[in-house]
Enzyme design. Structure first.
Site, mmCIF file in Angstrom:
data_model
loop_
_atom_site.group_PDB
_atom_site.id
_atom_site.type_symbol
_atom_site.label_atom_id
_atom_site.label_comp_id
_atom_site.label_asym_id
_atom_site.label_seq_id
_atom_site.Cartn_x
_atom_site.Cartn_y
_atom_site.Cartn_z
ATOM 1 N N SER A 243 0.837 -1.192 0.000
ATOM 2 C CA SER A 243 0.000 0.000 0.000
ATOM 3 C C SER A 243 0.872 1.243 0.000
ATOM 4 C CB SER A 243 -0.920 -0.007 1.219
ATOM 5 O OG SER A 243 -0.145 0.238 2.368
ATOM 6 N N LYS A 244 0.203 2.369 -0.109
ATOM 7 C CA LYS A 244 0.872 3.671 -0.198
ATOM 8 C C LYS A 244 1.998 3.847 0.824
ATOM 9 C CE LYS A 244 -0.860 5.931 -3.506
ATOM 10 N NZ LYS A 244 0.003 5.287 -4.469
ATOM 11 N N ARG A 245 1.755 3.327 2.040
ATOM 12 C CA ARG A 245 2.756 3.615 3.067
ATOM 13 C C ARG A 245 4.077 2.879 2.806
ATOM 14 N NH1 ARG A 245 2.653 -0.534 7.118
ATOM 15 N NH2 ARG A 245 1.027 -1.968 6.456
#
Ligand code: GLU
Length: 486
Positions: A243-245
């Site tokens: 994911s984005k993180r």
């Protein structure tokens, strides 16, 4: 099974193009090319509230950028599910006429109550089949449900995961067509796969739970099933969902970071697929070697360092002229300018020579552009550790000599310049590096850059001398505080 392999990539245009989707597209493409088959692009846009035309444009754009050419699909019509409603409707009617589907008049309220009751019992909701034998007339508002097999098991012989078994009692009579007449996702997928004569369904294993439902639908329609191959997910380093993180996750982000398409294709191919110990594959080689048998069963962990390593290999292998072309949009940002202003500074032949000098040391085009920036503007500042080390009391004199000798230097190619510096160092009783680093600081502001004679040659005589003069003025201004401690 049909002789010709026909596979499809079937994205839903509801969000950015994730690398997981790119890998699914790639495996389908490579499989089709390996078998001299047909690669179809189908847009699954039945979820009208979330599907957008912008996302469709983005999908086509990303696939083209990756070089995954499709044989059938947009812009030809008939490959968007919203254009195919009549086909789904006809198949729904046929299932109804054949007694394989039935009308259901259960209202949303009834179903919600059943759902709540199941929840209270801590059970998974399954439609109890209320209308299965009720003979609901067409005149009443109704949905269409598939008659699922009762008891027994549905077995998926998956080309990657092996045998996967589902108890039919965990499945229910699912909706094919809603009360408002719109077909459901799983129904569209099956109808599309049969009417497009898909032989192998290669998709992410997040769809594995749909497969037994879809298998029942093939059986009800009397169609032969394709072979299923569910690809394990791409995992983040912590083995969770990417994911984005964890940084970049979409193809466009990697493109903006200056990864070449063939590098991303190569890296994604190796993510969960192997061919001996080989690491570097061109798309053509990939197509040549690709088999589903070599796709791993376990999730593959995304490794950014490895991607950068693969990226460097492809930058090294690229022709300087091509690098110049793809590097151009990155120059503006590296110079703190809009992209178009950076592009306006480019002389393609000169940029190709610059790219050739940088390609061994750039893992991405962003890195290459940062290193190329010194060819387009003088250093904005000189690195403090560099000046602390090299701008001693003797630096002004050495710069003055360098300026004089450059002025009288005729040949300005790297070899001639190296000759000049070697001769000068011998005359002055210095090491080559003592002079070369002064010039390097003057030209680039740093003590690390491509070979300094190459930099000077690419900058040309006038610019090299101008920068030496600017450095001389700066060193004189900085004196004595910047002198090394004695
Ligand atoms: N539209 C689905 C997705 O984007 C793919 C469905 C399939 O491949 O069967 O995940």
């Amino acid at each position: 099974m049909a002789d010709t392999v026909r596979v499809r990539f079937a994205p839903s245009p509801t969000g950015s193009f994730h690398v997981g989707g790119a890998r699914t597209a790639l495996f389908n493409w490579a499989f089709a090319r390996h078998h001299k088959g047909v690669f179809i692009l189908r847009i699954e846009d039945t979820d009208r509230s979330r599907s957008t035309d912008e996302h469709i444009v983005q999908i086509l754009d990303v696939l083209r950028w990756l070089g995954l050419d499709w044989d059938e699909g947009p812009p030809a019509s008939g490959y968007r599910q919203t254009e195919r409603f009549e086909i789904y409707r006809a198949h729904g009617e046929r299932l109804l006429a054949d007694g394989r589907a039935y009308r259901c008049r259960c209202t949303p309220e009834t179903l919600d109550a059943l759902r709540d009751a199941a929840k209270a019992r801590k059970e998974q909701f399954r439609y109890p089949g209320t209308c299965r034998e009720a003979g609901v007339p067409a005149s009443e508002p109704h949905a269409l449900r598939l008659k699922m097999p009762v008891g027994g098991q549905t077995v998926v012989e998956d080309a990657i995961l092996g045998t996967v078994t589902f108890d039919n009692d965990t499945l229910d009579d699912w909706i094919l067509v809603r009360t408002d007449g719109t077909p459901t996702y799983n129904f569209c997928v099956v109808v599309d796969d049969v009417t497009m004569k898909i032989t192998h369904v290669i998709r992410g294993n997040d769809h594995l739970n749909n497969t037994p439902k879809q298998i029942a639908c093939y059986a009800a329609l009397g169609y032969e099933m394709p072979l299923f191959a569910h690809i394990p997910m791409i995992l983040a380093p912590d083995r969770g969902k990417m994911s984005k993180r964890h940084g970049a996750t979409t193809v466009e982000e990697f493109r903006d970071q200056g990864i070449l398409p063939e590098a991303l294709v190569n890296y994604l191919a190796r993510l969960g697929w192997s061919h001996g110990d080989d690491e570097i594959f061109s798309p053509k080689e990939l197509a040549e070697h690709f088999t589903l048998a070599q796709v791993g069963k376990a999730g593959a962990v995304f490794d950014r360092e490895k991607l950068l390593w693969v990226s460097l290999e492809w930058i090294k292998a690229a022709a300087p002229e091509r690098l110049a072309e793809v590097l151009t949009p990155f120059l503006g940002p590296a110079l703190g300018l809009p992209s178009a202003a950076g592009a306006a500074l480019v002389d393609p032949a000169r940029l190709a020579a610059i790219a050739a000098s940088l390609k061994e040391r750039s893992r991405t085009l962003v890195e290459m552009a940062e290193q190329a920036a010194c060819y387009f503007r003088p250093p904005a500042a000189y690195d403090a550790p560099a000046t602390a080390k090299f701008w001693g009391p003797e630096a002004p004199h050495r710069y003055a000599v360098l300026i004089k000798r450059h002025l009288s230097q005729e040949a300005f190619d790297p070899e001639s310049l190296e000759g000049l510096y070697r001769g000068l160092a011998a005359e002055m009783g210095l090491k080559l590096v003592d002079l070369a680093q002064l010039t390097r600081i003057a030209l680039t502001g740093k003590t690390a850059s491509p070979p300094v004679f190459q930099v000077a040659a690419l900058l040309g005589k006038a610019e090299t001398i101008a920068r030496l003069k600017t450095a001389l003025a700066a060193v004189e201004r900085a004196k004595p505080p910047l002198g090394p401690k004695q």
